[in-house]
Design a protein around this motif. Structure first.
Motif, short mmCIF file in Angstrom:
data_model
loop_
_atom_site.label_atom_id
_atom_site.label_comp_id
_atom_site.label_asym_id
_atom_site.label_seq_id
_atom_site.Cartn_x
_atom_site.Cartn_y
_atom_site.Cartn_z
N GLY A 1 -5.85 34.99 -4.88
CA GLY A 1 -6.22 33.70 -5.48
C GLY A 1 -7.64 33.64 -6.01
N ARG A 2 -8.32 34.78 -6.08
CA ARG A 2 -9.72 34.79 -6.56
C ARG A 2 -9.77 35.18 -8.03
N HIS A 3 -9.29 34.26 -8.88
CA HIS A 3 -9.09 34.55 -10.31
C HIS A 3 -10.41 34.74 -11.05
N GLU A 4 -11.42 33.92 -10.73
CA GLU A 4 -12.73 34.03 -11.41
C GLU A 4 -13.38 35.38 -11.09
N ASP A 5 -13.29 35.78 -9.82
CA ASP A 5 -13.85 37.08 -9.43
C ASP A 5 -13.14 38.21 -10.17
N ALA A 6 -11.82 38.07 -10.30
CA ALA A 6 -11.03 39.10 -11.00
C ALA A 6 -11.47 39.22 -12.45
N LEU A 7 -11.69 38.07 -13.10
CA LEU A 7 -12.14 38.08 -14.51
C LEU A 7 -13.52 38.72 -14.61
N SER A 8 -14.41 38.41 -13.67
CA SER A 8 -15.76 39.00 -13.68
C SER A 8 -15.69 40.52 -13.60
N VAL A 9 -14.80 41.03 -12.74
CA VAL A 9 -14.65 42.48 -12.61
C VAL A 9 -14.08 43.07 -13.90
N LEU A 10 -13.02 42.45 -14.42
CA LEU A 10 -12.39 42.97 -15.65
C LEU A 10 -13.37 43.00 -16.82
N ARG A 11 -14.26 42.03 -16.88
CA ARG A 11 -15.25 41.99 -17.97
C ARG A 11 -16.21 43.19 -17.92
N THR A 12 -16.39 43.74 -16.72
CA THR A 12 -17.30 44.89 -16.62
C THR A 12 -16.63 46.21 -17.05
N VAL A 13 -15.28 46.23 -17.06
CA VAL A 13 -14.58 47.48 -17.40
C VAL A 13 -13.63 47.35 -18.60
N ARG A 14 -13.69 46.21 -19.30
CA ARG A 14 -12.89 45.98 -20.51
C ARG A 14 -13.72 45.16 -21.51
N SER A 15 -13.25 45.12 -22.76
CA SER A 15 -13.84 44.18 -23.72
C SER A 15 -13.41 42.76 -23.31
N GLU A 16 -14.11 41.74 -23.82
CA GLU A 16 -13.87 40.35 -23.40
C GLU A 16 -12.43 39.90 -23.64
N ASP A 17 -11.90 40.13 -24.88
CA ASP A 17 -10.54 39.65 -25.18
C ASP A 17 -9.49 40.41 -24.38
N ARG A 18 -9.72 41.70 -24.16
CA ARG A 18 -8.78 42.50 -23.38
C ARG A 18 -8.79 42.04 -21.90
N ALA A 19 -9.98 41.75 -21.39
CA ALA A 19 -10.11 41.30 -19.99
C ALA A 19 -9.31 40.02 -19.77
N ARG A 20 -9.43 39.06 -20.69
CA ARG A 20 -8.73 37.77 -20.54
C ARG A 20 -7.21 37.96 -20.66
N ALA A 21 -6.79 38.80 -21.62
CA ALA A 21 -5.36 39.04 -21.82
C ALA A 21 -4.74 39.72 -20.60
N GLU A 22 -5.44 40.70 -20.04
CA GLU A 22 -4.92 41.40 -18.86
C GLU A 22 -4.84 40.46 -17.67
N LEU A 23 -5.87 39.62 -17.51
CA LEU A 23 -5.88 38.67 -16.39
C LEU A 23 -4.67 37.75 -16.48
N ALA A 24 -4.37 37.28 -17.71
CA ALA A 24 -3.22 36.38 -17.90
C ALA A 24 -1.93 37.07 -17.46
N ASP A 25 -1.78 38.37 -17.82
CA ASP A 25 -0.60 39.15 -17.43
C ASP A 25 -0.47 39.24 -15.91
N VAL A 26 -1.58 39.58 -15.26
CA VAL A 26 -1.58 39.75 -13.80
C VAL A 26 -1.28 38.42 -13.11
N GLU A 27 -1.89 37.34 -13.62
CA GLU A 27 -1.67 36.01 -13.04
C GLU A 27 -0.21 35.58 -13.14
N HIS A 28 0.41 35.91 -14.29
CA HIS A 28 1.81 35.55 -14.51
C HIS A 28 2.70 36.21 -13.46
N VAL A 29 2.49 37.52 -13.24
CA VAL A 29 3.31 38.26 -12.28
C VAL A 29 3.03 37.78 -10.85
#
Length: 483
Positions: A220-248
């Motif tokens: 349930g730590r979605h903001e933390d997950a986005l912060s991590v993804l932003r460090t290892v992906r481009s901004e738009d890719r990080a948000r899109a991946e997060l949406a996929d993971v959240e959906h599942v």
């Protein structure tokens, strides 16, 4: 051969923005480098026994059976570590678990180095085994969950490359220390002491690394997950991946079926768990770790002198690293199934040829040790190029998020149990049936493993973890076309 329907293969990835390079690429590389110190430790701790066993036995008065106990105690403990590490990382986090494993590696090393007797030595080996098993489960999962699906194979596969680099380092260190300082009593303690260094590097390195974004979403730590993804992906890719993971993750939550309950109530999940176990067991039944632990014994049996075997033993270690580099470059290009089938075909042929050579060449033949060494090197090269990296990557990616720790843990638990029995009984097997019988037996098992892969193992390459999760849960991953 089987493959997915083309339409099925292309559906999942298209919604994500393409991968781009930038500072986030370098950050991902750094995370992978630090985490794979776990693999390096795994390799060194399993390989060091190969050259340390002789002087250790002489000093501590070990028998053939207690030698087997010292070697296999690490392996059986690794089975428990794999299961426990997977469960712990599900609840406690991948990063924290790896930090704990670094401490275990360090404490286990000190226990072995300063052991006064056989009993304390076994305790030290058990501690190292728990750490090795935990690392074998948690590090590949951590890397697979951080990597983009396009390069997941080569990122998660770096851990297996680190394992064989660790094993080669152990063989080289053993050969140098054994030949230069062999006259010193307790020389084997120096061989073991060296692995305290990567344990310290792993501990301090992981303190600065991020947690797995997929694990954070599950908690349930979605903001933390986005912060991590932003460090290892481009901004738009990080948000899109997060949406996929959240959906599942949301679908998992709504179904109220997670972990063991989900596995036993869904035959598709039970089937993928059995496939994971089968793949891990098949990898071990090639006998690869018998060569990595008892390579010196096999080479002496084939006709090398003790010091000659210690030096010749470096050759399989070198080819394992070369094969690992080639295997890593193939991970994002070749389908997993094709890789498994190629690997098992080659290793089975090598087993037959080793058996034939040891039978056909007389014991006093000067060519015998070199022919067998060449075939052992060919076997290790085939194994490393096509099987080892692919199996570890497959186990880190095939299970749905809610059962990834359990699924990977159970599969690798079974892998280590088989490894343990082989390491315990391999010296007795060689004594009873010779090299000939031992390798013919491995060849027969290899043929059965090949049949299992062809008929049962589904493809996972080129899909996001979320797309794989959906297909595994619904059973769509098993829908194949026959050509």
């Amino acid at each position: 051969m089987s493959s997915h329907p083309a339409a099925h293969r292309s559906s999942a990835p298209s919604t994500l923005p393409p991968l781009t390079s930038g500072p986030h690429t370098r950050r991902l590389g750094l995370v992978a480098l630090v985490a794979t110190f776990g693999g390096l430790l795994f390799g060194y701790d399993t390989g060091v026994i190969n050259g340390a066993l002789s002087p250790m036995s002489a000093e501590l008065g070990l028998t053939a059976f207690t030698e087997g106990v010292v070697t296999s105690s690490l392996v059986f403990a690794a089975a428990l570590g794999a299961m426990g590490g997977g469960r712990l990382s599900d609840g406690w986090g991948r990063r924290r678990t790896i930090i704990l494993l670094a401490v275990l590696f360090f404490v286990g090393t000190l226990t072995v180095v300063f052991t006064p007797n056989f009993a304390v030595l076994v305790i030290g080996r058990v501690l190292l085994g728990l750490a090795v098993g935990g690392a074998s489960t948690v590090v590949p999962v951590f890397l697979a969950e951080l990597a983009p699906y396009e390069i997941r194979g080569s990122v998660a596969g770096r851990n297996e490359l680190a394992i064989v680099v660790g094993q080669l380092a152990a063989f080289v260190v053993n050969a140098i220390i054994g030949n230069v300082y062999g006259h010193i009593e307790g020389v084997w303690r120096i061989m073991f002491a060296i692995c305290a260094l990567p344990a310290i590097a792993l501990f301090f390195g992981m303190l600065r690394m991020p947690e797995s974004p997929r694990w954070l979403v599950e908690k349930g730590r979605h903001e933390d997950a986005l912060s991590v993804l932003r460090t290892v992906r481009s901004e738009d890719r990080a948000r899109a991946e997060l949406a996929d993971v959240e959906h599942v993750a949301k679908e998992e939550l709504e179904s109220h079926q997670i972990g063991w309950r989900a596995i036993f109530s869904n035959r598709n999940l039970l089937r993928i768990l059995l496939i994971g176990i089968g793949l891990g067991v098949a990898q071990q039944l090639t006998g690869i770790n018998s060569i990595m632990y008892y390579g010196q014994t096999v080479l002496k049996e084939s006709g090398f002198s003790e010091s000659g075997a210690l030096i010749a033993n470096i050759a399989p270690g070198v080819i394992a690293v070369v094969g690992g580099v080639i295997g890593l470059s193939l991970m994002d290009r070749l389908d997993r199934r094709r890789t498994f089938i190629t690997g098992l075909s080659l290793t089975t042929v090598c087993h037959v040829l080793i058996g034939v050579a040891s039978m056909a060449l007389p014991a006093d033949s000067p060519a015998r040790p070199f022919v067998i060494l060449f075939l052992v090197v060919a076997f290790v090269g085939s194994m490393q190029t096509f099987l080892n990296i692919a199996v570890w990557v497959y186990l880190s990616e095939v299970f749905p998020l809610h059962m990834r720790g359990i699924g990977t843990g159970v599969s690798i638990f079974m892998l280590w149990v088989v490894n343990g029995f082989l390491s315990l009984y391999f010296p007795s097997l060689v004594q009873a049936t010779g090299i000939t019988g031992t390798f013919f037996l491995f060849a027969a098992v290899g043929a059965l493993a090949l049949l299992f892969v062809i008929t049962q193992v589904p493809e996972t390459r080129g899909r996001t973890l979320e797309a794989l999760e959906e297909d595994v849960t619904t059973g769509a991953i098993y829908v194949v076309t026959r050509k």
